[in-house]
Design a protein around this motif. Structure first.
Motif, PDB file in Angstrom:
ATOM      1  N   PRO A   1       4.770 -18.446  16.827  1.00 32.38           N
ATOM      2  CA  PRO A   1       3.810 -18.845  17.863  1.00 32.38           C
ATOM      3  C   PRO A   1       4.472 -19.178  19.193  1.00 32.38           C
ATOM      4  O   PRO A   1       3.831 -19.073  20.237  1.00 32.38           O
ATOM      5  CB  PRO A   1       3.104 -20.061  17.258  1.00 32.38           C
ATOM      6  CG  PRO A   1       3.826 -20.393  16.015  1.00 32.38           C
ATOM      7  CD  PRO A   1       4.678 -19.256  15.627  1.00 32.38           C
TER       8      PRO A   1
ATOM      9  N   GLY B   1     -14.485 -19.022  24.297  1.00 31.77           N
ATOM     10  CA  GLY B   1     -14.222 -19.517  25.644  1.00 31.77           C
ATOM     11  C   GLY B   1     -15.106 -18.837  26.672  1.00 31.77           C
ATOM     12  O   GLY B   1     -15.775 -19.498  27.486  1.00 31.77           O
TER      13      GLY B   1
ATOM     14  N   TRP C   1      -2.201  -4.785  21.274  1.00 31.89           N
ATOM     15  CA  TRP C   1      -1.362  -5.958  21.535  1.00 31.89           C
ATOM     16  C   TRP C   1      -0.194  -6.000  20.551  1.00 31.89           C
ATOM     17  O   TRP C   1       0.955  -6.232  20.931  1.00 31.89           O
ATOM     18  CB  TRP C   1      -2.224  -7.217  21.421  1.00 31.89           C
ATOM     19  CG  TRP C   1      -1.523  -8.486  21.749  1.00 31.89           C
ATOM     20  CD1 TRP C   1      -1.217  -8.950  22.995  1.00 31.89           C
ATOM     21  CD2 TRP C   1      -1.048  -9.461  20.820  1.00 31.89           C
ATOM     22  NE1 TRP C   1      -0.581 -10.153  22.898  1.00 31.89           N
ATOM     23  CE2 TRP C   1      -0.466 -10.488  21.577  1.00 31.89           C
ATOM     24  CE3 TRP C   1      -1.056  -9.566  19.439  1.00 31.89           C
ATOM     25  CZ2 TRP C   1       0.098 -11.615  20.997  1.00 31.89           C
ATOM     26  CZ3 TRP C   1      -0.491 -10.695  18.856  1.00 31.89           C
ATOM     27  CH2 TRP C   1       0.087 -11.702  19.633  1.00 31.89           C
TER      28      TRP C   1
ATOM     29  N   PHE D   1      -8.101  -4.081  21.149  1.00 33.96           N
ATOM     30  CA  PHE D   1      -7.056  -4.864  21.804  1.00 33.96           C
ATOM     31  C   PHE D   1      -6.043  -5.404  20.800  1.00 33.96           C
ATOM     32  O   PHE D   1      -4.849  -5.448  21.092  1.00 33.96           O
ATOM     33  CB  PHE D   1      -7.680  -6.015  22.585  1.00 33.96           C
ATOM     34  CG  PHE D   1      -6.657  -6.867  23.255  1.00 33.96           C
ATOM     35  CD1 PHE D   1      -6.013  -6.406  24.374  1.00 33.96           C
ATOM     36  CD2 PHE D   1      -6.295  -8.087  22.740  1.00 33.96           C
ATOM     37  CE1 PHE D   1      -5.033  -7.154  24.982  1.00 33.96           C
ATOM     38  CE2 PHE D   1      -5.316  -8.847  23.325  1.00 33.96           C
ATOM     39  CZ  PHE D   1      -4.686  -8.379  24.459  1.00 33.96           C
TER      40      PHE D   1
ATOM     41  N   ALA E   1       4.714 -15.440  20.898  1.00 32.57           N
ATOM     42  CA  ALA E   1       3.482 -14.806  21.328  1.00 32.57           C
ATOM     43  C   ALA E   1       2.399 -15.110  20.322  1.00 32.57           C
ATOM     44  O   ALA E   1       2.638 -15.095  19.126  1.00 32.57           O
ATOM     45  CB  ALA E   1       3.674 -13.294  21.427  1.00 32.57           C
ATOM     46  N   SER E   2       1.225 -15.405  20.812  1.00 35.70           N
ATOM     47  CA  SER E   2       0.096 -15.579  19.914  1.00 35.70           C
ATOM     48  C   SER E   2      -1.152 -15.103  20.628  1.00 35.70           C
ATOM     49  O   SER E   2      -1.179 -14.983  21.848  1.00 35.70           O
ATOM     50  CB  SER E   2      -0.043 -17.043  19.497  1.00 35.70           C
ATOM     51  OG  SER E   2      -0.137 -17.854  20.645  1.00 35.70           O
ATOM     52  N   TYR E   3      -2.158 -14.810  19.827  1.00 33.45           N
ATOM     53  CA  TYR E   3      -3.406 -14.317  20.404  1.00 33.45           C
ATOM     54  C   TYR E   3      -4.539 -14.780  19.520  1.00 33.45           C
ATOM     55  O   TYR E   3      -4.430 -14.756  18.295  1.00 33.45           O
ATOM     56  CB  TYR E   3      -3.390 -12.792  20.482  1.00 33.45           C
ATOM     57  CG  TYR E   3      -4.755 -12.185  20.707  1.00 33.45           C
ATOM     58  CD1 TYR E   3      -5.408 -12.374  21.906  1.00 33.45           C
ATOM     59  CD2 TYR E   3      -5.394 -11.468  19.710  1.00 33.45           C
ATOM     60  CE1 TYR E   3      -6.666 -11.854  22.110  1.00 33.45           C
ATOM     61  CE2 TYR E   3      -6.655 -10.930  19.905  1.00 33.45           C
ATOM     62  CZ  TYR E   3      -7.283 -11.126  21.112  1.00 33.45           C
ATOM     63  OH  TYR E   3      -8.537 -10.616  21.316  1.00 33.45           O
ATOM     64  N   SER E   4      -5.617 -15.193  20.137  1.00 34.02           N
ATOM     65  CA  SER E   4      -6.775 -15.598  19.353  1.00 34.02           C
ATOM     66  C   SER E   4      -8.038 -14.984  19.928  1.00 34.02           C
ATOM     67  O   SER E   4      -8.496 -15.370  21.005  1.00 34.02           O
ATOM     68  CB  SER E   4      -6.894 -17.114  19.352  1.00 34.02           C
ATOM     69  OG  SER E   4      -8.171 -17.466  18.919  1.00 34.02           O
TER      70      SER E   4
ATOM     71  N   ILE F   1     -10.958 -17.663  20.135  1.00 31.53           N
ATOM     72  CA  ILE F   1     -10.983 -18.551  21.307  1.00 31.53           C
ATOM     73  C   ILE F   1     -11.406 -17.763  22.543  1.00 31.53           C
ATOM     74  O   ILE F   1     -12.128 -18.272  23.402  1.00 31.53           O
ATOM     75  CB  ILE F   1      -9.612 -19.225  21.503  1.00 31.53           C
ATOM     76  CG1 ILE F   1      -9.374 -20.191  20.358  1.00 31.53           C
ATOM     77  CG2 ILE F   1      -9.540 -19.937  22.835  1.00 31.53           C
ATOM     78  CD1 ILE F   1      -8.122 -21.000  20.482  1.00 31.53           C
ATOM     79  N   PHE F   2     -10.963 -16.509  22.612  1.00 26.92           N
ATOM     80  CA  PHE F   2     -11.374 -15.674  23.742  1.00 26.92           C
ATOM     81  C   PHE F   2     -12.886 -15.591  23.806  1.00 26.92           C
ATOM     82  O   PHE F   2     -13.507 -15.876  24.833  1.00 26.92           O
ATOM     83  CB  PHE F   2     -10.805 -14.262  23.568  1.00 26.92           C
ATOM     84  CG  PHE F   2      -9.566 -14.013  24.360  1.00 26.92           C
ATOM     85  CD1 PHE F   2      -8.444 -14.765  24.138  1.00 26.92           C
ATOM     86  CD2 PHE F   2      -9.540 -13.040  25.332  1.00 26.92           C
ATOM     87  CE1 PHE F   2      -7.300 -14.548  24.868  1.00 26.92           C
ATOM     88  CE2 PHE F   2      -8.406 -12.815  26.074  1.00 26.92           C
ATOM     89  CZ  PHE F   2      -7.277 -13.560  25.839  1.00 26.92           C
TER      90      PHE F   2
ATOM     91  N   PRO G   1      -9.868  -7.307  25.119  1.00 30.09           N
ATOM     92  CA  PRO G   1     -10.154  -8.463  24.281  1.00 30.09           C
ATOM     93  C   PRO G   1     -11.579  -8.930  24.563  1.00 30.09           C
ATOM     94  O   PRO G   1     -12.053  -8.743  25.674  1.00 30.09           O
ATOM     95  CB  PRO G   1      -9.133  -9.499  24.752  1.00 30.09           C
ATOM     96  CG  PRO G   1      -8.797  -9.111  26.149  1.00 30.09           C
ATOM     97  CD  PRO G   1      -8.965  -7.632  26.210  1.00 30.09           C
TER      98      PRO G   1
END
Lengths: 321, 679
Positions: free
Chosen positions: B540, B553, B423, B419, B543-546, B549-550, B414
């Motif tokens: 959500p 961040g 995922w 990824f 499981a969630s993925y962003s 934001i990764f 990620p």
């Protein structure tokens, strides 16, 4: 998201960054006591960081930008991981950015950057360390994933906040599969954080190093960031462990006022104290394995985790049904 | 003021005739190919003029396919009255073909731009001829995706195989390359025979070769399985599924780098497309056993590819094995989708199929990017062997930086695109306990573990790939003078790298496109994307993925850390020699080599390989260490077949005495036999 959750999120990250070196210092202190040595003070890691930040960075002449960026990336990924893992409260805005599987990916990013940076100068020990680190990594990841599968079967979620909410509020009983998963997780934790029996954080023998071999060329503020990131990584793993196996005391969603947060912080410190002592005990009781034995060790962790899964499936236990 | 309405008018006109417009653009490719013959020896004309036009055409096709997918309208079909009498060409554009055209256009644009800067005179085939083969290859892939009858499909499929064969053997003066080309052609035709059998079975004896007729046929389960197995063999051979993969590690390194990128990034995807078309659309995914077979083959291929990639010492062979790994992951997704679909778990089938589709899209980006980067390295250094490279990040910063994006993406990290699909695939494995077959339920966690092992091993492989080529000290003195890629090459690489980042950070668009496909094939899509921030395929809470934001961040933390360190401490740097534990005499030959990096893998997965070692004796004055690693499949499966064929041919050759009288006798006897048969 309200301002309050944002403050809570920020507070948790700051807490994690602040006390991660303390956790490392506590483990070193416990280890020293167990080995009948005079212990360094608890604040030793902070002094170390302070010293390193004030030194001039000695950089190899042909170090590329990748070499200089990697410590920041490493630190960044670990801070982000600390923001995602619920350690004090579960209602965190950042926690939705990743479930536990994405968290493994985040740790993998850090590992790959570290390995690439170690190969950048082109010294023999650096690339040796990179190769070993990647080897441990690709063996530990499947075992870790199996532990998370087990958690998914039990609580129906891989999102850590939902998982912890479900885990902390359920009726207390021990599912037999959890015991297997717990042992597997501890084995993975030791391997991933360069602890005995896979790696010795206090070694001075280059030929046996893994993590230390990769950072041999680093100095001053870069080294400080790497060390801090390593502290944070151990802290993060410990918090994942608490989330999966020891969630009680955390401020769950809906019950996270000021008092609950204070209580949760205190509980977290107590848990960390116990976990640190336990880690020091494990490390003092075991010897470092030869590097060729590492695959066997991690295969055992993996098999334990799979065994846990099979136990769960065979017994047909289903909590949330 | 009138711009917006006129654009929308154009969009409306074009979107009404997507299929026609796309066919027109495919025609442009063919025309570009033949235009190259006007001045076949001129690099400036063919490479710098025609290839960029081809790249723009790619973008046009991607745009049209994207508009078609976004408009959400139903399938469009067309009958072209050319071809044989009574056998007109049927074409059809539906979400499945739209998705793969999008993939072809987007990745093809980057490859064509790079190729415009890559080809130069004096390298094998004349540029004009190369341009013809290249554009015919592209156009035939487009037709394969649009074909709506078995006849046109096979014509396009064979055109694709032949044009790529000529591209692979463009440096035909080298014997190894001729050999690799022959192997490729052989496997392509074995596959084509299987595909013909499959279509023959699906037409159910009524000689209706259109896909519409096949869709309507209701085969008995036994015959459906026969058709499915032949399709799996045929398309698996093209995709490089173990054990039909043997041509892939030979042909991909032999071809010029843009061609390797096209074959790996695009051509393998046509096999995925065809597999989906046959198993879901034409055969309606009826049996869960099919899913198990595809899943097992896929996972095994993935692990096999990753393990072999880890021990390679040639950079393009390493990437070729990595393609086998990625194709394996895609097939694992398809297998899981078949398994779920046949068990009536539509939502999870959609999740697994989405993972497979997104991974196909991702792979076409990052694998093309890496193959093209090896092309730049090859041009700059004339070296393909990892043992003679190193330290190129200093002399080729552009290629190194862009290849780093591809490396991180293919390693499944990620926030890049690799990824996302991995995922999603892991998420779909999580739901397998809902399958109503207890025994399968027990085994699937092991499948998930194999998947995790493969993905982690891929990271190992890519650290080796990038670290040995671009990092460290140059292993040969000439490498310090390597020149960076030219600007056309850089644009091509940047386009592909931008694709890797965009799909990784904002996977919503790719998910939407894949959702159209799963909607068409399964009647179900994963949970619609509601937020720009994160994706949550099922719910959500689960499981969630962003990726956004990764990325945000990590970048924010890095920026804050950097500023804080500068404010509270300092930014002083002293440049010195490398420390290396105080050892001053280190040379570039003391670095870890590609062989060294493969050593733990050889140690752990020894049973996969057939190894021949030649170790020096301790007293050798000039010690030489040699190790040769081979596929076991080659000796276990292909050599016996080749030997028995040889034996058969030898036996038959007895009748060939070389005397005319004997041959005339044979003709006479045949005639006699036929007369007897007729009378």
């Amino acid at each position: 998201m309200s301002a309050l959750t944002l403050v809570r999120q920020l507070g948790e990250v700051v807490l994690a960054v602040a006390i991660a070196p303390l956790f490392m210092g506590w483990i070193a202190q416990c280890r020293a006591w167990l080995q009948n040595r005079t212990a360094p003070p608890l604040t030793q890691p902070y002094r170390m960081l302070r010293k390193l930040f004030h030194k001039d960075a000695a950089l190899a002449a042909d170090a590329s930008p990748l070499f200089r960026t990697a410590p920041y990336v490493l630190f960044g990924t670990m801070v982000l991981a600390a923001a995602i893992i619920p350690s004090v409260a579960t209602d965190l805005p950042f926690a939705r950015a990743a479930d536990a599987i994405a968290l493994i990916g985040l740790f993998a990013t850090a590992r790959v950057f570290m390995a690439l940076a170690a190969m950048d100068i082109g010294t023999a020990f650096g690339s040796l360390g990179a190769r070993r680190e990647m080897m441990i990594g690709f063996l530990a990841e499947p075992a870790f994933l199996m532990v998370l599968f087990n958690a998914f079967l039990l609580y129906g979620s891989t999102a850590l906040p939902s998982l912890v909410d479900a885990n902390a509020t359920r009726r207390f009983f021990i599912d037999p599969s959890v015991i297997f998963a717990e042992i597997a997780f501890i084995m993975v934790l030791l391997a991933e954080n360069a602890r005995i029996p896979i790696d010795n954080p206090a070694t001075h023998l280059e030929l046996t190093m893994i993590h230390e071999a990769m950072v041999l060329e680093y100095s001053a503020r870069h080294l400080a960031l790497i060390e801090w990131a390593a502290d944070l990584k151990l802290f993060n793993y410990a918090c994942i462990g608490f989330a999966l196996f020891l969630p009680w005391g955390i401020a769950v969603h809906g019950a996270d006022g000021g008092g609950a947060l204070l209580l949760a912080s205190a509980v977290l410190l107590v848990k960390l104290a116990f976990a640190g002592a336990a880690l020091a005990l494990i490390e003092s009781l075991s010897a470092k394995l030869r590097i060729f034995r590492a695959p066997e060790y991690l295969a055992m962790a993996f098999l334990l985790a799979v065994l846990g899964l099979l136990v769960h499936l065979l017994l047909g236990a289903n909590i949330h049904a | 003021m009138t711009v917006a309405p006129s654009i929308s008018a154009v969009v409306a006109v074009v979107s009404r005739n997507d299929l026609n417009a796309i066919l027109l653009l495919l025609g442009v490719w063919a025309a570009l190919g033949f235009a190259g013959l006007a001045r076949p020896r001129s690099v400036g004309y063919v490479a710098r003029l025609l290839f960029p036009i081809g790249a723009v055409t790619c973008l046009g096709i991607a745009l049209l396919a994207g508009i078609f997918l976004a408009s959400g309208q139903g399938a469009q079909s067309l009958i072209l009255p050319i071809g044989l009498p009574d056998l007109p060409f049927h074409l059809r554009l539906d979400p499945l073909s739209g998705f793969f055209l999008l993939l072809l256009g987007l990745a093809g644009a980057g490859i064509s731009t790079f190729a415009a800067g890559y080809f130069r005179s004096g390298e094998g085939t004349a540029p004009g001829l190369l341009g013809l083969q290249y554009h015919v290859f592209l156009a035939s892939m487009g037709v394969v995706i649009l074909a709506n009858d078995a006849y046109l499909f096979m014509v396009a499929w064979e055109t694709m195989a032949l044009s790529s064969y000529f591209l692979v053997t463009s440096q035909h003066r080298i014997p190894e390359i001729r050999r690799a080309g022959f192997l490729y052609l052989l496997m392509a035709h074995l596959g084509a025979v299987c595909i013909l059998f499959s279509f023959g079975t699906m037409s159910a004896g009524n000689w209706q070769l259109t896909f519409d007729a096949m869709r309507g046929n209701t085969l008995s389960p036994g015959w459906a399985t026969v058709a499915f197995v032949f399709a799996l063999l045929g398309f698996g051979a093209k995709a490089g599924l173990v054990p039909m993969h043997v041509w892939l590690p030979e042909a991909h390194p032999a071809a010029p780098s843009p061609v390797s990128a096209m074959m790996s990034g695009l051509m393998l995807k046509t096999a995925i497309y065809a597999m989906l078309r046959v198993s879901f659309d034409l055969l309606h995914a009826r049996s869960w056993q099919w899913g198990v077979v595809v899943l097992v083959l896929g996972l095994f291929s993935a692990l096999f590819g990753a393990v072999f990639a880890a021990v390679q010492t040639d950079m393009k062979r390493l990437l070729a094995y990595s393609s086998i790994e990625n194709i394996g992951l895609i097939f694992a997704g398809i297998g899981l989708a078949l398994l779920f679909e046949a068990s009536n778990l539509r939502l999870f089938a959609a999740l697994a199929l989405t993972a497979a589709l997104i991974h196909a899209l991702n792979h076409s980006f990052f694998k093309s990017l890496l193959f093209l980067a090896t092309g730049s390295v090859l041009h700059a250094t004339k070296q393909r062997s990892l043992g003679k490279l190193g330290g190129l990040i200093r002399s080729m910063p552009w290629v190194a930086a862009l290849a780093l994006v591809g490396t991180l993406a293919i390693a499944g990290l990620p926030p890049l695109n690799g990824f996302v699909s991995e995922w999603l695939l892991l998420q779909s494995f999580l739901f397998t306990p809902q399958i109503p077959h207890a025994f399968i339920n027990m085994l699937i966690p092991l499948g998930a573990a194999a998947l995790a092992l493969t993905v982690a091993l891929a990271a190992y492989v890519m650290v080796k790939f990038y670290g040995v080529i671009f990092l460290g000290q140059p292993r040969e003195p000439l490498l310090t003078h390597a020149h960076d890629a030219n600007w056309l090459e850089r644009i091509g690489l940047m386009w592909l790298a931008a694709g890797c980042v965009t799909i990784g950070v904002l996977p919503q668009f790719a998910l939407r496109a894949a959702g159209d496909v799963t909607g068409m094939l399964l009647g179900q899509s994963i949970a619609p994307v509601t937020s720009l921030w994160s994706i949550a395929p099922i719910a959500p809470q689960q499981a969630s993925y962003s990726g956004l934001i990764f990325l945000a961040g990590i970048v924010a933390v890095i920026a804050v850390t950097f500023v804080v360190v500068r404010l509270l401490a300092h930014g002083r740097v002293r440049r010195t020699a490398a420390w290396d534990c105080g050892y001053p005499w280190q040379t570039s030959r003391m670095q870890d080599t590609a062989e060294g990096f493969g050593q733990p893998i050889r140690h752990m997965f020894g049973t996969f390989f057939r190894m021949e070692r030649a170790l020096p004796s301790p007293t050798d004055a000039e010690p030489r260490y040699r190790i040769q690693i081979e596929d076991r499949v080659w000796r276990a499966l292909y050599l016996p077949v080749a030997r028995s064929l040889q034996w058969l041919a030898d036996e038959v050759s007895v009748v060939q005495s070389g005397r005319l009288a004997v041959y005339l006798l044979f003709s006479f006897l045949t005639l006699l036999a036929l007369l007897v048969f007729v009378l």
